[in-house]
Design an enzyme around this catalytic site. Structure first.
Site, short mmCIF file in Angstrom:
data_model
loop_
_atom_site.label_atom_id
_atom_site.label_comp_id
_atom_site.label_asym_id
_atom_site.label_seq_id
_atom_site.Cartn_x
_atom_site.Cartn_y
_atom_site.Cartn_z
N PRO A 91 -1.64 7.60 -2.37
CA PRO A 91 -2.08 8.28 -1.14
C PRO A 91 -1.63 9.73 -1.08
CG PRO A 91 -0.32 6.71 -0.66
CD PRO A 91 -0.74 6.47 -2.08
N GLU A 118 7.09 0.36 -2.59
CA GLU A 118 7.25 1.56 -1.76
C GLU A 118 6.76 2.81 -2.47
OE1 GLU A 118 8.18 3.90 1.48
OE2 GLU A 118 8.06 1.71 1.28
#
Length: 247
Positions: A91, A118
Site C-alpha cells: 500500500p 504487518e
C-alpha cells in the site's frame, strides 16, 4: 514469452485465476508462463517460519528477509540478459495505472512478492525489489489480489493475447482518456435507441462521435485525467461545449 513468478504463502489462490479466460489463453499461446511459489519452502529453520517480531516493539509481525532473498535468487535465471523486475505489492507503493501496465508489458520476466503480516523487513525493499506497487489507497489482507490485478492488466497487453490486436489500444486509459460508450443490437431496446450516427455507416462521423464521447465521458467522470492531456484545437472546442452543458 514473458515469465511471471509469484512468491506467496497462499499458492492455492492462483490456479483459478491463471486457468481461465485471457490469462489461460496467454499460457496456451506461449505468450506467458506462470509459476506460483510458496516462499515458506525457502525458510532456513525447521519450523519454516517466515516472519518475526519487529525490532523496537510494536503490533504485528514482519516478513523476514532470508526467505525472500533466497527465493528471488533461486528463480532468477543467470542466463537472462536483463534483470527481472521484482515487484512488491504494497500500500506504500506507486499508484498503479495503465501507463505502468504498458511499461511492465515490455519486460521478459516479472517476479511478484505477495506479503502478509504487518510489513516487510526494509532490506527486502532496499536490496531485492525494483518496483513497489499499490492498486489503491486501501489495505488488503495480503498482496495476492493486487498481484492478480496487475498480472491480468499486463498479460492482456502482450502480442497475440487478445483476439483483436487493436482492442487494448482503445481501452480506457490507454489513450489517456476514458473509452467511449458502446452499443449492440437491437437498435431500439424498449424505446431506448442507439445513436443514429452509429447506424449511419459513415466511418468518419462514427470515429468523430467516438472521440467526442470519449472526451465527454472523461470530462464528466475523471476530469483529473485532462490536466496533463495534450488537447487538440477541436477537443478544446468540445470541452467548452461540455462546460456550457453543465451550467
Amino acid at each position: 514469452m514473458m515469465k511471471i513468478d509469484v512468491l506467496t504463502l497462499f499458492p492455492e489462490m492462483f490456479p483459478g485465476v491463471f486457468g481461465h479466460s485471457i490469462l489461460k489463453r496467454a499460457e496456451e499461446t506461449n505468450a506467458a508462463s506462470y509459476r506460483v511459489i510458496n516462499f515458506r519452502e525457502y525458510a532456513d529453520n525447521k519450523h519454516q517460519t517466515v516472519d518475526d517480531y519487529p525490532y523496537g516493539g510494536g503490533a504485528g509481525m514482519v516478513l523476514k528477509p532470508q526467505p525472500i532473498f533466497d527465493a528471488v535468487r533461486d528463480i532468477t535465471d543467470k542466463s537472462e540478459a536483463k534483470r527481472p523486475r521484482v515487484i512488491l505489492m504494497c500500500p506504500q507503493g506507486e499508484r498503479y495505472n495503465q501507463r505502468k501496465a504498458e511499461e511492465l508489458a515490455r519486460e521478459d520476466h516479472l517476479i511478484f512478492i505477495c506479503g502478509h503480516y504487518e510489513g516487510y523487513d526494509e532490506r527486502i525493499r532496499e536490496h531485492v525489489v525494483t518496483d513497489e506497487i499499490s492498486i489503491g489507497d486501501f489495505v488488503l489482507t495480503g498482496g495476492e489480489l493486487g498481484a492478480m490485478v496487475v498480472i491480468d492488466s499486463v498479460v492482456r497487453l502482450l502480442p497475440g493475447v487478445l483476439g483483436n490486436e487493436q482492442s487494448h489500444m482503445k481501452d480506457s486509459f490507454s489513450t489517456g482518456l476514458l473509452e467511449h460508450p458502446h452499443y449492440t443490437r437491437p437498435a431500439d431496446f424498449r424505446g431506448m435507441k442507439v445513436p443514429d450516427v452509429l447506424l449511419s455507416g459513415n466511418h468518419r462521423f462514427i470515429e468523430e462521435w467516438r472521440a467526442k464521447e470519449s472526451l465527454r465521458r472523461t470530462f464528466l467522470r475523471r476530469p483529473d485525467l485532462l490536466e496533463e492531456f495534450p488537447l487538440e484545437d477541436e477537443q478544446r472546442k468540445w470541452l467548452e461545449e461540455f462546460k456550457n452543458e453543465k451550467i
